[in-house]
Design a protein around this motif. Structure first.
Motif: not given
Length: 922
Positions: A56-60
């Motif tokens: 997952v691509i997270d944190n903006a």
């Protein structure tokens, strides 16, 4: 003092090691200890691999997490900062069968808006950076892009890595074999020319005739192998407004198109083989029926290998299973036990670091400062923390005041720029924009050009970093038209807020702030009017707080830098002043130190004409009086040491005669030397009493120094001789004896020149234990030696003449010699002396005798000692003959003569019953 400094150095070393380790793992400090899970915040994409691990691509877009099938976090990849403060963001990713992760990593300007470059980057299965496969630079205004670059949809298919590159007028597909990544570069596999005035939004597929791309105006095209393209969606007759356009488009495992329509809040599926049938996979009704909530705001999707649909929103992940079931929301991941342990250890180490810091402070301010330290160093330890704390407080006050002022000015500037939007955006032209088909049309480009002319005219200006947006207000809905984000599409509905409602309903500019996955924002919005005065749009200017904080940080760094320079300047001035002021004290200290060392002639010279100068004058007066007193004391001491040797006091561990008490004593093992002039009685009868004193004093003055030259001490004078003690090596005592015998030849030659008769003396030397101490009574004390060894040495001296020896020593002396081979002596055997119970084993040292005697004794030594051995075993005949041979060679050998007569007597008449192999001498 040394222990405190060593402890301080050790603490600082440990503190430095802990700080270095914590600095390397500082990213882990975003996790609190004992937290078992981490909530998602700012998700933008999720994919799965064949083992059902989730990436997952997270944190903006700042972080990529790998989560296993049980929801446990495996690792995190955090984006870095560029050399000049630029920020990296992850925009897409794919994973191969070996677990290697491929990402599109975008480098943005420090404000997170303009794209600087993009890379296809690979990470190893454990999350470590492996290599960069492809780089796209954006160096001029012609290739300017916002937040999203030209690279699209990295994917791994059939052992190949594929990705698209939007080259404005055409779409290019690149490929590279996974197994040859280390040795090859991506190769162009396919290009398709874009339809006129169409701009790529997304693309998917890798096989010719099965490649699809969507446009910014809302269409989906299929690309053919010959480079031409064909419209797939929307076809004529499909019930669709021009504001229903596909986003997050991709192909599923059966080659069907999946896309999201934010206007209708639906995730749809389209089979290119049946383009008129659009299937609604997920919509608000189906979501609510499953007990799940979707906002359909910045939503993305992807297909897993089991054909389930992964749906991603800002804070949650859902799956639509092949049977249509929507799984509960995944809103957090669990930390592994190893990661929890690591975080706990890191925080524990941080606590230990704080404790070490407190220990260092304690050592400096409670240990070192209480010890003797230079005043300058004490000032450093005290003033530097005080100045540092003062400067920190001052900088905090300045920074807080400046930040508040800067924030107020930022809002004022944003409002001014937002109001200026009415001059940049023609309301009538804005009203004429009706659908995404107007993207990059004449009106759109004119708006963009005017905005750029105001906000981007100077790339070096500190006012960079503004985010600009133009919205159209129509039928109570606010639509996005133009933004500094190439990932946003025209006529995407914008959520209603009290602030934008105030603008569109009341025509009043508004300011506000919000925090979302992309950061914390400050913004201002103002209405856009058409020619009839009707509100038809909204103009927004905003700044990410990261940009504001970065600007604040620059100011703070400037403040800190200036404060550091000022502090250093103040410290230098302070140290210089202190150095000058303390110079007279240092001079006084050095002078007093010289006086304390015994340099009594030292004079303190201070010309400051202040209290220190007065103190220097007083020290000079004091030193003068001390000099007078010390002179008297030294004279007294020198006189006293003539009677009681200084070494005698040292043996008793006494500093001075004042410390000596009756009964003080100590046991030592020393060499005892008895020295006496032979025939002094006959010499003295020929001299007057005065001449006797002069003779003895002159004689002792001539021979006494040899004792002191060899670390000996004169214990007492014996009228015509003396007793000396040698506390160190027996070699020194024997050397003193030999040198005195050699000096005797010189002394007698001088006497002969003035008509005096020669004199002779004998020396007895013995080594053994003795008791050295103070005897007498309270009113009369005397240092003396009590030992049988004194009696033995005295007897030896008396026996020197009958045995024809100048120096007699016992076997105790011989056994104590460190270098016996360096001396000339011969074995006299066991001698029975009257008054001594046990016989003495004696040796004749002839090394100091005249040369003729020394030569003869050297020549007969072996024969003499052999004769002594014959005598001791009772072989009197052999002994007599051997001694006779010695006498023939050296007629002056008294010891050989004495042995010869006894051997003849014992051979002729036999020995008595008490005979024990000794030589009796009376």
């Amino acid at each position: 003092m040394k222990k405190s400094i060593a402890a301080l150095l050790l603490v600082l070393l440990l503190l430095g090691a802990a700080g270095s380790y914590l600095s390397v793992h500082r990213d882990s400090f975003t996790l609190w200890p004992f937290h078992k899970s981490m909530p998602f915040d700012g998700l933008s994409k999720a994919i799965s691999d064949h083992q059902n691990n989730l990436f997952v691509i997270d944190n903006a877009k700042k972080t990529i997490h790998k989560v296993n099938s049980e929801g446990v976090l495996q690792f995190s990849i955090t984006s870095d900062l560029g050399k000049n403060g630029e920020v990296y963001r992850f925009n897409d990713m794919a994973v191969d069968d070996q677990g290697y992760l491929y990402t599109i990593r975008t480098l943005l300007d420090p404000y997170g808006i303009a794209v600087k470059s993009e890379q296809i980057v690979r990470y190893t299965p454990n999350g470590q950076f492996d290599r960069s496969l492809f780089t796209q630079e954006y160096t001029d205004s012609q290739t300017r892009r916002y937040r999203l670059g030209s690279l699209r949809n990295v994917q791994v298919r059939e052992g190949m890595v594929y990705f698209f590159n939007d080259e404005v007028t055409q779409l290019a597909l690149y490929q590279q074999p996974v197994k040859e990544i280390s040795s090859t570069t991506p190769q162009l596999a396919y290009t398709v020319k874009l339809p006129e005035n169409k701009y790529v939004s997304e693309a998917d597929g890798y096989k010719p005739n099965e490649i699809y791309f969507s446009t910014r105006s809302g269409e989906i095209y299929r690309a053919f192998q010959d480079g031409r393209s064909e419209l797939v969606y929307p076809l004529p007759g499909i019930d669709r407004t021009r504001r229903n356009f596909p986003e997050s488009m991709h192909l599923d495992n059966q080659g069907r198109l999946i896309f999201i329509d934010f206007n209708s809040k639906t995730i749809s599926r389209l089979d290119p083989k049946q383009p008129y049938i659009i299937e609604g996979l997920v919509n608000e009704e189906k979501v609510k029926a499953s007990g799940v909530e979707l906002a359909f705001d910045a939503t993305t999707s992807s297909i897993s290998e089991d054909d389930s649909l992964i749906i991603v929103e800002a804070t949650q992940i859902n799956r639509r299973l092949p049977d249509g079931t929507i799984t509960p929301s995944l809103v957090e991941v669990q930390y592994s036990s190893a990661m929890q342990t690591k975080v706990i250890l890191l925080w524990s180490l941080a606590v230990v670091g704080i404790i070490l810091l407190l220990i260092a402070v304690k050592i400096i301010f409670f240990n070192l400062l209480q010890r003797r330290l230079p005043l300058m160093m004490k000032q450093i330890f005290i003033l530097i923390p005080v100045i540092a704390v003062s400067m920190i407080l001052l900088s905090t006050v300045i920074y807080t005041s400046f930040s508040k002022k800067m924030e107020e000015e930022t809002f004022s500037e944003l409002i001014l720029l937002a109001r200026n939007g009415q001059n940049l955006i023609d309301g009538d032209k804005l009203q004429s924009l009706t659908s995404p088909l107007d993207y990059k049309g004449t009106i759109y480009n004119s708006f963009r050009k005017k905005i750029q002319s105001v906000f981007e005219n100077n790339e070096q200006d500190d006012n960079q970093g503004f985010y600009k947006a133009v919205y159209k207000y129509e039928n109570g809905i606010i639509y996005r038209i133009l933004e500094d984000d190439d990932g946003m599409h025209m006529f995407n509905p914008f959520q209603q807020t009290p602030e934008n409602q105030q603008v569109v309903l009341e025509g009043k500019p508004a300011t506000g702030q919000w925090q979302d996955f992309s950061g914390e924002w400050r913004y201002a919005i103002a209405p856009i009017y058409n020619s009839s005065g009707k509100i038809v749009g909204v103009f927004e200017t905003s700044k990410n707080l990261d940009g504001i904080l970065r600007h604040r940080q620059m100011v703070l760094n400037s403040i800190i830098r200036n404060i550091v320079f000022i502090s250093i300047g103040l410290l230098l001035v302070l140290f210089l002043m202190t150095y000058v002021l303390l110079s007279s004290i240092r001079k006084l200290r050095n002078s007093v130190g010289e006086i304390a060392k015994g340099n009594w002639d030292t004079v303190v010279t201070i010309n400051t004409r202040d209290e220190v100068s007065d103190l220097g004058d007083s020290v000079n007066i004091m030193a003068s009086r001390i000099r007078e007193y010390i002179t008297k004391v030294e004279n007294f001491s020198q006189s006293y040491y003539r009677f009681v040797p200084q070494q005698f006091l040292r043996f008793l561990n006494k500093e001075s005669i004042l410390d000596v008490e009756l009964g003080d004593q100590v046991e030592k093992n020393m060499s005892i030397l008895i020295f006496n002039i032979r025939g002094f009685f006959h010499i003295s009868k020929k001299l007057s009493p005065e001449e006797n004193f002069n003779f003895v004093n002159s004689f002792l003055k001539r021979f006494g120094p040899y004792v002191r030259n060899h670390q000996g001490l004169m214990n007492k004078y014996l009228g015509a001789g003396f007793m000396a003690l040698f506390p160190n090596r027996a070699d020194e005592a024997l050397l003193a004896c030999i040198e005195m015998r050699r000096e005797l030849e010189i002394y007698n030659s001088h006497r002969a020149k003035v008509g005096y008769q020669p004199v002779d003396f004998g020396i007895g030397l013995h080594k053994g234990p003795l008791r050295l101490g103070i005897i007498g009574e309270e009113q009369r004390l005397e240092g003396n030696v009590i030992s049988d060894g004194v009696n033995v040495a005295t007897i030896l001296e008396k026996m020197t003449e009958p045995l024809g020896a100048s120096i007699l020593i016992t076997d105790y002396v011989v056994q104590s010699l460190e270098q016996p081979a360096g001396f000339h002596y011969r074995n006299l055997g066991l001698i029975q002396v009257e008054g001594v119970k046990e016989p003495l084993h004696l040796f004749d040292v002839y090394q100091g005798d005249p040369e003729t005697i020394r030569t003869l004794k050297d020549k007969t030594k072996v024969l003499f000692e052999q004769a002594v051995t014959y005598y001791q075993v009772g072989r009197f005949y052999d002994a007599r003959e051997a001694f006779l041979m010695v006498i023939k060679m050296n007629r002056q050998d008294k010891a050989a003569q004495l042995y010869f007569y006894l051997c003849d007597e014992y051979f002729q008449h036999g020995t008595t019953a008490e005979w024990n192999g000794t030589l009796s001498v009376s």
